[in-house]
Design an enzyme around this catalytic site. Structure first.
Site, PDB file in Angstrom:
ATOM      1  CE  LYS A 279       7.381  -5.322 -17.764  1.00 44.89           C
ATOM      2  NZ  LYS A 279       8.460  -5.851 -17.028  1.00 44.89           N
TER       3      LYS A 279
ATOM      4  CE  LYS B 166       8.079   0.381 -10.596  1.00 47.51           C
ATOM      5  NZ  LYS B 166       8.241  -0.183 -11.911  1.00 47.51           N
TER       6      LYS B 166
ATOM      7  CB  CYS C 288      -0.865   0.010   1.246  1.00 46.12           C
ATOM      8  SG  CYS C 288      -1.741  -1.523   1.515  1.00 46.12           S
TER       9      CYS C 288
ATOM     10  CG  ASN D  12       2.958  -0.800   2.959  1.00 46.75           C
ATOM     11  OD1 ASN D  12       2.431  -1.832   2.576  1.00 46.75           O
ATOM     12  ND2 ASN D  12       4.170  -0.429   2.573  1.00 46.75           N
ATOM     13  N   GLY D  13       1.817  -3.100   5.172  1.00 44.51           N
ATOM     14  CA  GLY D  13       2.530  -4.269   5.687  1.00 44.51           C
ATOM     15  C   GLY D  13       1.542  -5.324   6.141  1.00 44.51           C
TER      16      GLY D  13
ATOM     17  NE  ARG E 186       4.069   2.107  -1.598  1.00 42.87           N
ATOM     18  CZ  ARG E 186       5.261   1.499  -1.497  1.00 42.87           C
ATOM     19  NH1 ARG E 186       6.234   1.845  -2.326  1.00 42.87           N
ATOM     20  NH2 ARG E 186       5.468   0.549  -0.625  1.00 42.87           N
TER      21      ARG E 186
ATOM     22  CD1 TRP F  29      -1.971  -4.179  -5.039  1.00 44.93           C
ATOM     23  CD2 TRP F  29      -1.673  -5.791  -3.540  1.00 44.93           C
ATOM     24  NE1 TRP F  29      -1.838  -5.376  -5.711  1.00 44.93           N
ATOM     25  CE2 TRP F  29      -1.659  -6.371  -4.822  1.00 44.93           C
ATOM     26  CE3 TRP F  29      -1.490  -6.616  -2.429  1.00 44.93           C
ATOM     27  CZ2 TRP F  29      -1.487  -7.737  -5.022  1.00 44.93           C
ATOM     28  CZ3 TRP F  29      -1.323  -7.983  -2.634  1.00 44.93           C
ATOM     29  CH2 TRP F  29      -1.318  -8.523  -3.917  1.00 44.93           C
TER      30      TRP F  29
ATOM     31  CD  GLU G 193      11.122  -7.736 -18.207  1.00 46.66           C
ATOM     32  OE1 GLU G 193      10.595  -6.625 -18.020  1.00 46.66           O
ATOM     33  OE2 GLU G 193      11.073  -8.668 -17.361  1.00 46.66           O
TER      34      GLU G 193
ATOM     35  CD  GLU H  21       4.546  -6.439 -15.305  1.00 44.34           C
ATOM     36  OE1 GLU H  21       4.247  -6.074 -14.154  1.00 44.34           O
ATOM     37  OE2 GLU H  21       5.713  -6.506 -15.717  1.00 44.34           O
TER      38      GLU H  21
END
Ligand code: AGP
Length: 610
Positions: free
Chosen positions: A485, A605, A2, A101-102, A28, A75, A481, A488
């Site tokens: 991309k 992110k 978050c 956050n956590g 985030r 999040w 990669e 996601e």
């Protein structure tokens, strides 16, 4: 995952400041948003599920009184992304508000104890135990200060947190603290700020104070005081001037941050080529002397590690082990030792799985080296030596410029190591160093010359149900990669593997029109065998999309579609230019499918929980 933010200003209302700062933290997490302000002995809260702009339309987040406030963009980990679970959370009296956050791992037993004491909970979150614990502590110790009650509460928590607390008992103050989740304080002449990330307060000040695990900070509009939670010791720490401009954290006319950051790569690659001599020398010396080297990271950063393992062995004959950080402890937790060297790679410097692998290795006396984009991040503080990748703030959830910057730093480390080990001729070294210097220009050319073509390709394949991404050698990493991309940000299922593996199973999926993307540099040993793999796929009806060097007529003839990159790129550097068309392809596929590339669903992110 978050974003938390808090600020105390001398005059005026903080709500518009908090609203704008949460927008800068939205990458985030965007499951819900909430703000609490303190005014005339009362806390006002506005919160709702969903993205900030949608909530603002309904609630008007700017229209709240008070010069002290905290905010949160979420999040979801514990409790569904619903309004009831949105932060801030309060105690029974509504006089204490908290954003967090956590993850509080022992919240269930704490909650049960508090419920036995008569506390009533409204949400399914872990966070809600915090304001109730503070309330309970102040009820039992009415002469205690808010700081003392927060310290007492924190000592009961196990897990990760960056939290901020306001209370009507001590207006004009914010108490914030961290353990394993990022927290940074911003200092300005008429205000102080706390945030999960400095981009949140960058437009107001570039004076930042790094906060370490186990520290608590009391903010007023004109001061900040850092205390060690364990023993209450006061810690003096001056602000650092951060050389990022606010402009770097806004879109500058691009429709999305992701496209802006793709376009920034020529500049960010130039940045990585500057002024790192001292750290390149230090880190390459550690690697040169190492007995065993693990390259540890998650997601895109792991793909940079995978490519680096080819660079280190090809140029310096140094075998290294690229390891997914989330698997490191299971795979190597018992064998890592004092002779082990860990090069941990993380653009945010806060990814929980990577930090856990580092902590495990540190406890076994291994040497920790770091490569990160975030000065002051936890990785920079747990590393013996770290090197910055100079990409500037990356706001889009999809890593783009940070990937190519990491590859550029790894290539420079490999060249340094090769010099130390004398494994490659001086001519070869000079040739590679010269080519590395030209890569920013090469990337510029690819973006300008191929963007429209990639856009058309995304339109052509917008309804494809699945893609294969194949490469050989170092471009196996490019294939992984490219796949990441597309998955996601455009939500298109995709599979990637070394092209040589296709015959051992995956080729059974191939049928007419099945799109297969091949990464085909001309240089090196892989070109010929790749042509064989293309023919195998084509023979079964696959649609071949190849990323090739200009004038590679052989592969062109076999391809249904192709994207060209300039000639003469050494294979060991080729992932940098060859990933660009794949970044653009994923971006335009998302746009084609009506998805916002900057805030893909279910992602954030920086993944700060394990
Ligand atoms: C990549 O686009 C993703 N955002 C994600 O895979 C990311 O690379 C991963 O979470 C690692 O992040 P880090 O580099 O900040 O540690």
């Amino acid at each position: 995952m978050c974003g938390i933010f808090g600020c105390v200003i001398k005059e005026g209302n903080v709500a518009p400041v908090i609203h704008a700062s949460l927008k800068r933290l939205e990458y985030r997490g965007y499951d819900s948003v909430g703000i609490a302000t303190l005014n005339n002995g009362e806390i006002t809260i506005k919160k709702d599920q969903g993205k900030i702009d949608d909530a603002h339309k309904i609630l008007n987040l700017d229209d709240m009184e008070g010069n002290v406030g905290i905010g949160h963009t979420r999040w979801a980990t514990h409790g569904a992304p619903l309004k009831v679970n949105a932060h801030p959370h309060v105690d029974c009296s509504g006089q204490i508000a908290v954003v967090h956050n956590g993850i509080i791992e022992n919240y269930a037993e704490l909650k049960a104890d508090l419920e036995n004491l008569g506390h009533e909970f409204v949400s399914k979150t872990d966070t809600e135990v915090i304001p109730h614990l503070i309330e309970d502590c102040l009820k039992k110790n009415p002469d205690w200060t808010l700081t003392e009650a927060v310290v007492d509460t924190i000592k009961k928590l196990s897990g990760s947190y960056a939290l901020a607390v306001i209370s009507v008992m001590e207006p004009g103050k914010i108490i914030c603290a961290r353990n394993e989740s990022p927290l940074i304080v911003g200092v300005a002449p008429d205000a102080t700020y706390c945030a999960s990330d400095l981009t949140a307060f960058l437009p107001m000040t570039n004076q930042a104070v790094m906060i370490s695990d186990g520290e608590l900070v009391t903010l007023t509009s004109s001061s900040y005081e850092i205390k060690r939670i364990q023993d209450g010791a006061i810690i003096k720490r001056e602000p650092k001037i951060i050389d990022w401009t606010p402009e770097m954290a806004v879109k500058q006319g691009y429709p999305h941050f992701m496209l802006k950051e793709i376009y920034e790569q020529p500049d960010t690659l130039r940045n990585t080529l500057r002024a790192q001599e001292h750290y390149l020398e230090l880190i390459s010396t550690f690697l040169d002397r190492a007995t065993e080297v693990y390259l540890v990271a998650c997601g895109t950063s792991y793909h940079a590690c995978l490519a680096a393992s080819y660079m280190f062995s090809k140029l310096a004959f140094l075998p290294t082990y690229p390891v997914y950080a989330s698997e490191f402890i299971e795979q190597h937790g018992k064998s890592v030792n004092i002779d082990s060297t860990i090069l941990a790679v993380s653009q945010s410097g806060e990814t929980a799985d990577t930090l856990a692998a580092v902590t495990c290795s540190q406890q076994r006396a291994a040497t920790i080296l770091g490569l990160t984009n975030t000065v002051g991040s936890t990785l920079t503080r747990v590393s013996r030596v770290y090197i910055g990748q100079q990409s500037g703030p990356e706001i889009g959830v999809a890593a783009t410029k940070t990937f190519t910057s990491q590859l550029s730093v790894m290539a420079q480390l490999a060249l340094k190591l090769s010099t130390k080990r004398g494994k490659v001729s001086q001519d070869e070294m000079d040739y590679l160093a010269e080519k590395l210097e030209t890569l920013p220009q090469t990337v510029q050319e690819i973006i300008l010359s191929q963007e429209e073509k990639v856009k058309a390709l995304a339109k052509k394949y917008r309804d494809a149900k699945i893609f294969f991404f194949l490469g050989r050698g170092i471009n196996t990493a490019t294939a992984y990669e490219g796949r990441l991309k597309l998955m996601e940000i455009a939500y298109v299922p995709a599979v990637a593997f070394p092209a040589g593996e296709s015959k051992h199973g995956p080729i059974s999926l191939i049928e007419a029109g099945f799109p297969v993307v091949f990464i085909c540099p001309k240089d090196g040993q892989t070109h010929k065998t790749l042509i064989g793999n293309i023919q195998e796929m084509k023979a079964r009806g696959a649609s071949i999309i190849s990323i090739i060097e200009e004038g590679d007529e052989e592969v062109k003839a076999l391809s249904d579609d192709y994207i060209e990159v300039p000639k003469g790129i050494p294979e060991v550097l080729s992932p940098i230019p060859f990933i660009i068309p794949l970044q653009l392809f994923a971006y335009y596929m998302a746009v084609e499918r009506g998805i916002n590339p900057d805030t893909p669903r279910n992602l954030a992110k920086s993944v700060t929980v394990k």
